[in-house]
Motif scaffolding. Sequence first.
Motif, PDB file in Angstrom:
ATOM      1  N   SER A 214      -3.359   1.193  15.723  1.00  0.00           N
ATOM      2  CA  SER A 214      -3.362   0.930  14.165  1.00  0.00           C
ATOM      3  C   SER A 214      -2.398   1.125  13.755  1.00  0.00           C
ATOM      4  O   SER A 214      -1.702   0.524  12.971  1.00  0.00           O
ATOM      5  N   SER A 215      -0.800   2.125  13.858  1.00  0.00           N
ATOM      6  CA  SER A 215       0.560   1.527  13.749  1.00  0.00           C
ATOM      7  C   SER A 215       1.067   0.629  13.825  1.00  0.00           C
ATOM      8  O   SER A 215       1.829   0.172  13.063  1.00  0.00           O
ATOM      9  N   LEU A 216       0.677   0.400  15.510  1.00  0.00           N
ATOM     10  CA  LEU A 216       1.370  -0.961  15.567  1.00  0.00           C
ATOM     11  C   LEU A 216       1.399  -1.724  14.832  1.00  0.00           C
ATOM     12  O   LEU A 216       2.014  -3.348  14.735  1.00  0.00           O
ATOM     13  N   ILE A 217       0.053  -2.431  14.571  1.00  0.00           N
ATOM     14  CA  ILE A 217      -0.804  -3.690  14.002  1.00  0.00           C
ATOM     15  C   ILE A 217      -0.731  -3.194  12.758  1.00  0.00           C
ATOM     16  O   ILE A 217       0.269  -4.388  11.764  1.00  0.00           O
ATOM     17  N   TRP A 218       0.180  -2.157  12.199  1.00  0.00           N
ATOM     18  CA  TRP A 218       0.332  -2.212  10.534  1.00  0.00           C
ATOM     19  C   TRP A 218       1.376  -2.484  10.078  1.00  0.00           C
ATOM     20  O   TRP A 218       2.578  -2.963   9.745  1.00  0.00           O
ATOM     21  N   GLU A 219       2.237  -2.153  11.284  1.00  0.00           N
ATOM     22  CA  GLU A 219       4.251  -2.190  11.574  1.00  0.00           C
ATOM     23  C   GLU A 219       4.146  -4.162  11.468  1.00  0.00           C
ATOM     24  O   GLU A 219       5.334  -5.327  11.005  1.00  0.00           O
ATOM     25  N   LYS A 220       3.033  -4.842  11.726  1.00  0.00           N
ATOM     26  CA  LYS A 220       3.311  -6.458  11.835  1.00  0.00           C
ATOM     27  C   LYS A 220       2.890  -6.641  10.980  1.00  0.00           C
ATOM     28  O   LYS A 220       3.219  -7.554  10.742  1.00  0.00           O
ATOM     29  N   ILE A 221       1.966  -6.408  10.191  1.00  0.00           N
ATOM     30  CA  ILE A 221       1.294  -7.242   9.299  1.00  0.00           C
ATOM     31  C   ILE A 221       2.501  -6.304   7.448  1.00  0.00           C
ATOM     32  O   ILE A 221       1.890  -7.522   7.071  1.00  0.00           O
ATOM     33  N   GLU A 222       2.713  -5.860   7.425  1.00  0.00           N
ATOM     34  CA  GLU A 222       4.247  -5.758   6.650  1.00  0.00           C
ATOM     35  C   GLU A 222       4.773  -6.191   6.308  1.00  0.00           C
ATOM     36  O   GLU A 222       5.420  -7.148   4.968  1.00  0.00           O
ATOM     37  N   SER A 223       5.268  -7.551   7.075  1.00  0.00           N
ATOM     38  CA  SER A 223       6.151  -8.427   7.114  1.00  0.00           C
ATOM     39  C   SER A 223       5.155  -9.441   6.533  1.00  0.00           C
ATOM     40  O   SER A 223       5.745 -10.059   5.605  1.00  0.00           O
ATOM     41  N   VAL A 224       4.124  -9.434   6.418  1.00  0.00           N
ATOM     42  CA  VAL A 224       3.621 -10.347   5.689  1.00  0.00           C
ATOM     43  C   VAL A 224       2.802 -10.415   4.321  1.00  0.00           C
ATOM     44  O   VAL A 224       2.415 -11.106   3.603  1.00  0.00           O
ATOM     45  N   LEU A 225       3.037  -8.908   4.676  1.00  0.00           N
ATOM     46  CA  LEU A 225       2.365  -8.875   2.512  1.00  0.00           C
ATOM     47  C   LEU A 225       2.817  -8.791   1.519  1.00  0.00           C
ATOM     48  O   LEU A 225       2.815  -9.719   0.892  1.00  0.00           O
TER      49      LEU A 225
END
Length: 228
Positions: A214-225
């Motif tokens: 879940s943390s790895l996913i969040w790291e990826k999507i933070e860049s597009v938020l």
Amino acid sequence: MSRGVFIVIEGSDGSGKGTQFKLIAKRLIDAGYEIATYDFPQYSQDSSYFVREYLNGNYGDANELGAYGPSLFFTLDRYQAAQSIEKNLAAGKIVLSNRFIGSNMAHQGQKIDDDVELSHYYDWLRNIEFNILHIPRPDINIILLVPAKVSQKLVDRKAKRNYTDKKRDIHEADLNHLTRAVSAYEHLCKQFPDEFTPIQCVRNSKLLPIPKISSLIWEKIESVLGDV
């Protein structure tokens, strides 16, 4: 009002994408984002009729049917939700989807052995969805990768599904299909690196803990938020 962001959680069968989808949805809400969620195929909708029939094997062998025809079953199910997705994006919401076009490309594309033909199939499907039907294009597709032998064991732990009375659907029952689908997902990430982002969920032959993934996913999507 700024336009929203379209995020998709993808992955091989049994990769835990459903669990991660719920965790990421909660984290977005806790962070103060207004979200709209989707789950494909939409098994409770009439638009998934042909998908359900296909996955239950009522149209015949999946490989004999090929990649192109079955792809349309899934495409039209997404088309049914296109206006709703676009409306939520226009309203500035974060749209979070469990599966989207990537699932089509991997599970149907794995039937094609020739790389040139596979590229043609990918272009054909993307053209139909994004240019002809104007289905919204995701801003990021997170791909959870789990080796097929591991994922098939995880599939068997799933609760009863509402689209089949079988332990495994027509795709899940075929270990070769699952293996080739994982390779197809990897191919997608290499061919379209700006659209498909892989996360390796197994390290040293062990599935990573759910919070770590879940943390790895969040790291990826933070860049597009961004500033949404």
